[in-house]
Design an enzyme around this catalytic site. Structure first.
Site, PDB file in Angstrom:
ATOM      1  CB  CYS A 142      38.913   0.318  32.600  1.00  0.00           C
ATOM      2  SG  CYS A 142      37.851  -1.111  32.323  1.00  0.00           S
ATOM      3  CE  LYS A 189       1.397  -1.374   6.878  1.00  0.00           C
ATOM      4  NZ  LYS A 189       2.476  -2.134   7.546  1.00  0.00           N
ATOM      5  CE  LYS A 206       4.031   1.879   8.475  1.00  0.00           C
ATOM      6  NZ  LYS A 206       5.111   1.605   7.526  1.00  0.00           N
ATOM      7  CD  GLU A 223      -9.349  -3.536   7.020  1.00  0.00           C
ATOM      8  OE1 GLU A 223      -8.167  -3.868   6.772  1.00  0.00           O
ATOM      9  OE2 GLU A 223     -10.300  -3.806   6.264  1.00  0.00           O
ATOM     10  CG  LEU A 274      -1.929  -1.105   1.362  1.00  0.00           C
ATOM     11  CD1 LEU A 274      -2.677  -0.986   2.683  1.00  0.00           C
ATOM     12  CD2 LEU A 274      -2.911  -1.082   0.209  1.00  0.00           C
TER      13      LEU A 274
END
Length: 672
Positions: free
Chosen positions: A409, A115, A315, A113, A84
């Protein structure tokens, strides 16, 4: 934008999109979010529209999805499984609805609807029984995954009525709760974690063993009737909603929260409602679909190039949440890089609870002025890895703390050095005996993609180190059952299984061993390339910079890293000990042919017997390179039917053009 700039950007976008599409559709391992991918896709569409002279039939905008996998039988779909057009704003949604109204002359009814974010499949039924199912693939040819689909309980194997024939389309997904359980189990076993439920579902559906697919508890939502009749008398459904209602009656699980609506206000409100429900759903959803409901009206509106004009996908942008940054911890990686990790007040984000997020490096923190105690906005990068987008300076109370990377460290206490790398500044511990680097190095060495030692995950490595059973990777091959059996949660059987897995790994071969070494910038592909060319570990020690740099996809920096690694006396000592312990240091895969060495090919059009992916792999397997664009450096253009602008450019530049048969003769495979 100038034409030359547009052309360069179009070529760059096509290469980027193709690369990420392959990761998404074929490898189930995306590195960017759908939102970012869609943005790249839209930019390419806009440029191709504005500069039609650079259009190409081979552009990713002209096709859907990815190629079928070789391990499954290929199936041609009776009806194309298209995609789409995506929209990202309500203005674009409004434009779409105006266009459909203008064509029809009145306001149509729409089906709205959710997705579902899963893997699209087609299910075929004959005489009321499920007979076959296939993935979408490239929309025309997919993969036959019937056996695995039969394990999904929400797919009815036999429907209530003995209807002659119909095909439905659905979205296979993994429920979020199942995904969480699966990743927890994989982490416990030291296996790579799935990125998200969509990729877990895709990986599960592509398992060769249906028992594995069955254990993953996949589910499906059916969302379309592809062809055939859902009635005994053969009459067609008049609307999309009617077909879904009928499928529900027949026992299919159809899309939830769907509605048939008229008018922009009603449609946009339903889209908003679906978006608000996303965090509380049991499945992943990345948008809403708006379709013309009446099937006759769809015919009137028509189809575009590969996409229908009567439907769009709205979207949603990546979900962002607000939370509080409690502290910043330092994680030491296997290469010594110090990575700051944010400790957050837990918050629900994109279906999972997030309490930690990466902060990348000091530059990332400084550029965004992120402080300990800040209110921050987080999202999932690539919809996978949580990261902090920004801090909310307006919420500060004055008690926040500016963060600075440590000068020593935290694992070994040795000084760290600033290692300028690309767009950020990394801090690195260069002490060879650093415990954190050692642990992560052993974990990497044993990982599935490296030596593939089943059962030797992070927790087991930490347990062995804490109890003094191992100090480095060579100690793994000195372990005995009695060394392990007495450890916490380890019995005789578990210990014996682990020892057997360690023993099997001795035959992993040079390809895996090179990757297991953890050489900087050497991944699985590069390791296979080196092994395929040099064939044994001793040849790697004697290879010079030019040897490495001449290999495909190995650049100057990587070649330098390789030379430095094999020149290190510690590497020589490690290799000698591994050899004495019985490890196979020779390549186990067949030698890469070199009949096409030094040649660069560009592919265009449709080949008669091979897909372009198959042709590309064959070229690489014979030592050649594949490029996405024609230039003076191109050796040959391999062209099939409907070849596009690449063929035109090849003729303009005088580049030799060959067909599939000619190429197969060149490599001595004319009988294929």
């Amino acid at each position: 934008m100038e034409k030359s700039d547009a052309k360069a950007r179009i070529e760059e976008l096509r290469a980027t999109i193709e690369y990420n599409a392959k990761l998404y559709y074929e490898k189930d391992a995306p590195v960017i979010s759908d939102y970012e991918y869609d943005a790249l896709f839209r930019e390419l569409q806009d440029l191709e529209r504005d500069f039609p002279e650079f259009d190409s039939p081979n552009s990713p905008t002209k096709r859907v999805g990815g190629a079928a996998q070789d391990k499954f039988e290929k199936v041609m779909h009776s009806v194309r499984m298209g995609s789409l057009t995506d929209v990202f704003s309500y203005d674009e949604l409004h434009d779409f609805m105006n266009r459909t109204r203008d064509v029809l002359g009145y306001e149509p009814e729409y089906s709205v609807e959710p997705k579902i974010d899963g893997l699209s499949v087609a299910l075929t039924y004959r005489n009321g029984e499920f007979v076959s199912g296939a993935t979408r693939g490239d929309g025309i040819i997919g993969e036959d995954v019937t056996a695995n689909l039969r394990t999904i309980r929400t797919i009815p194997l036999k429907i209530k009525e003995k209807l002659p024939y119909f095909v439905v389309r659905g979205e296979v997904y993994m429920p979020r709760s199942v995904f969480d359980q699966l990743n927890a189990q994989r982490e416990e076993q030291g296996e790579a974690l799935f990125a998200n439920p969509r990729n877990a579902a895709a990986g599960s559906l592509r398992q060769l063993d249906p028992k594995i697919a069955a254990s993953r508890r996949l589910a499906i939502f059916v969302f379309n009737l592809q062809e055939g009749s859902l009635y005994a008398d053969g009459r067609p459904c008049k609307t999309h909603a009617e077909s879904l209602d009928r499928l529900t009656e027949l026992g299919f699980t159809t899309l939830p929260d769907r509605a048939t609506l008229r008018g922009f206000e009603a449609v946009s409100e339903h889209i908003r409602m679906l978006g608000e429900k996303r965090p509380d759903l049991t499945f992943d959803m990345d948008g809403g679909v708006v379709k013309i409901n009446d099937l006759t009206e769809r015919v009137t509106i028509g189809e575009g190039t590969g996409v229908p004009k009567w439907a769009i996908a709205f979207k949603y942008p990546p979900e962002e949440k607000e939370t509080k940054l409690l502290s910043i911890e330092i994680q030491v990686g296997r290469t010594g890089v110090l990575t700051p990790i944010a400790d957050l007040v837990p918050v629900k984000l994109a279906g999972t609870t997030v309490s930690r997020a990466t902060l990348h490096n000091q530059n990332y923190i400084t550029d965004r002025d992120i402080r300990i105690g800040d209110t921050v906005i987080i999202r999932k990068a690539g919809e996978i890895i949580p990261e902090i987008v920004k801090s909310k300076a307006e919420n500060r109370t004055g008690n926040e703390t500016v963060f600075q990377m440590p000068s020593v460290c935290p694992s070994c206490g040795h000084p760290v050095v600033r290692d300028e790398c690309g767009d950020g500044a990394a801090f690195r511990c260069v002490y060879a005996g650093c415990p954190a680097q050692n642990a992560r190095g052993i974990i990497h060495f044993a990982s599935k993609a490296a030596m593939n030692i089943d059962g030797l995950g992070p927790q087991m490595v930490e347990l062995l180190l804490a109890n003094g059973k191992i100090h480095g990777v060579t100690d793994l091959y000195k372990l005995k059952v009695e060394d392990i059996a007495g450890l916490d949660r380890m019995g005789d059987k578990s210990a014996a299984n682990l020892i057997a897995a360690i023993e099997r790994s001795k035959n992993a071969g040079l390809e895996r061993l090179l990757y297991a070494f953890g050489i900087r910038q050497i991944g699985e592909v590069a390791a296979e390339q080196i092994a395929g060319q040099l064939r044994d570990l001793e040849s790697c020690f004697s290879a010079d910079y030019e040897t490495f740099a001449s290999m495909n996809d190995i650049g100057e920096v990587t070649a330098t890293n390789l030379v430095e690694f094999f020149a290190d006396p510690n590497t020589r000592e490690l290799a000698d000990e591994l050899i004495s312990l019985g490890l196979n240091t020779h390549a186990v895969k067949e030698k890469t042919a070199d009949t096409m060495a030094g040649l660069t090919f560009v592919l265009t059009g449709t080949l008669p017997t091979m897909s372009r992916d198959e042709a590309s792999e064959l070229i690489k397997a014979n030592g050649g390179k594949v490029s996405g664009s024609v230039s003076k450096k191109t050796s040959y253009v391999l062209a099939g039917e409907e070849a596009g602008s690449k063929l035109t450019k090849a003729n303009e530049l005088g580049i030799p053009v060959i067909d599939e048969e000619t190429y197969l003769k060149m490599i001595g495979k004319q009988d294929i």
